[in-house]
Design a protein around this motif. Structure first.
Motif, mmCIF file in Angstrom:
data_model
loop_
_atom_site.group_PDB
_atom_site.id
_atom_site.type_symbol
_atom_site.label_atom_id
_atom_site.label_comp_id
_atom_site.label_asym_id
_atom_site.label_seq_id
_atom_site.Cartn_x
_atom_site.Cartn_y
_atom_site.Cartn_z
ATOM 1 N N ALA A 1 56.611 -12.757 80.781
ATOM 2 C CA ALA A 1 57.944 -13.311 80.520
ATOM 3 C C ALA A 1 58.993 -12.628 81.381
ATOM 4 O O ALA A 1 59.919 -13.276 81.862
ATOM 5 N N SER A 2 58.848 -11.320 81.623
ATOM 6 C CA SER A 2 59.807 -10.593 82.458
ATOM 7 C C SER A 2 59.821 -11.137 83.872
ATOM 8 O O SER A 2 60.864 -11.237 84.503
ATOM 9 N N LYS A 3 58.668 -11.481 84.388
ATOM 10 C CA LYS A 3 58.553 -12.021 85.743
ATOM 11 C C LYS A 3 59.233 -13.391 85.814
ATOM 12 O O LYS A 3 59.939 -13.682 86.771
ATOM 13 N N LYS A 4 59.018 -14.220 84.780
ATOM 14 C CA LYS A 4 59.662 -15.542 84.730
ATOM 15 C C LYS A 4 61.173 -15.397 84.690
ATOM 16 O O LYS A 4 61.890 -16.071 85.415
ATOM 17 N N VAL A 5 61.647 -14.508 83.842
ATOM 18 C CA VAL A 5 63.085 -14.275 83.709
ATOM 19 C C VAL A 5 63.641 -13.790 85.039
ATOM 20 O O VAL A 5 64.680 -14.254 85.496
ATOM 21 N N GLY A 6 62.924 -12.888 85.671
ATOM 22 C CA GLY A 6 63.360 -12.357 86.956
ATOM 23 C C GLY A 6 63.494 -13.442 88.003
ATOM 24 O O GLY A 6 64.488 -13.493 88.748
ATOM 25 N N THR A 7 62.526 -14.327 88.056
ATOM 26 C CA THR A 7 62.582 -15.442 89.005
ATOM 27 C C THR A 7 63.778 -16.329 88.712
ATOM 28 O O THR A 7 64.493 -16.760 89.628
#
Length: 161
Positions: free
Chosen positions: A2-8
């Motif tokens: 989820a952190s990677k998605k949010v970051g993108t």
């Protein structure tokens, strides 16, 4: 994940709003450019309050970033569309239904109108009243609005925006 998605999504929203990491960080309390960089790479989780501030500054929906933080799959396409729209000279808001059930209508907004809306939202209540008076064609409103606009522009120049 989820952190990677949010970051993108944060990066897409930031670039869609034509902001650098440093410019975005200056607009978000408690975050540095390094924090934004770490968040965009999925190495730092941001609070909901910070995500809401980012959404407001970049013009994407708060729900898209918050849902991504919670792991919702529909958030990416929503934010990606908003970020892409922010890059264009004109933007079209599509008819959608929010989680509260409120419907929005379709409207085209030029880049200038978008900037005016952003400035209006940041203005104090007195400035908003003056702007509304001027737009209605009321007497003596123009001088007051021009004074307020000059004040805002001077503040922006001093802040380096």
């Amino acid at each position: 994940m989820a952190s990677k998605k949010v970051g993108t999504l944060i990066k897409e929203a930031r670039t869609g709003a034509d902001l650098t990491q440093e410019q975005l960080a200056r607009k978000i309390s408690g975050l540095s450019a390094n924090d934004i960089s770490l968040a965009e790479r999925g190495q730092k989780e941001l609070t909901q309050a910070q995500l809401k501030q980012i959404a407001k500054v970049t013009g994407v929906t708060q729900a898209s970033l918050i849902n991504a933080a919670k792991g919702s799959s529909s958030a990416k396409s929503s934010t990606a569309k908003k970020a892409t729209t922010a890059k264009k000279t004109t933007a079209t808001a599509k008819k959608t239904t929010s989680s509260s059930g409120a419907k929005t209508s379709s409207i085209k907004v030029t880049a200038t109108e978008k900037k005016l809306l952003e400035l209006y939202r940041e203005a104090d209540s007195e400035t908003k009243k003056s702007v509304m008076s001027m737009l209605k064609g009321e007497e003596d409103a123009t001088d007051s609005v021009l004074e307020n606009i000059l004040s805002v522009v001077q503040d922006m120049l001093q802040d380096g925006k």
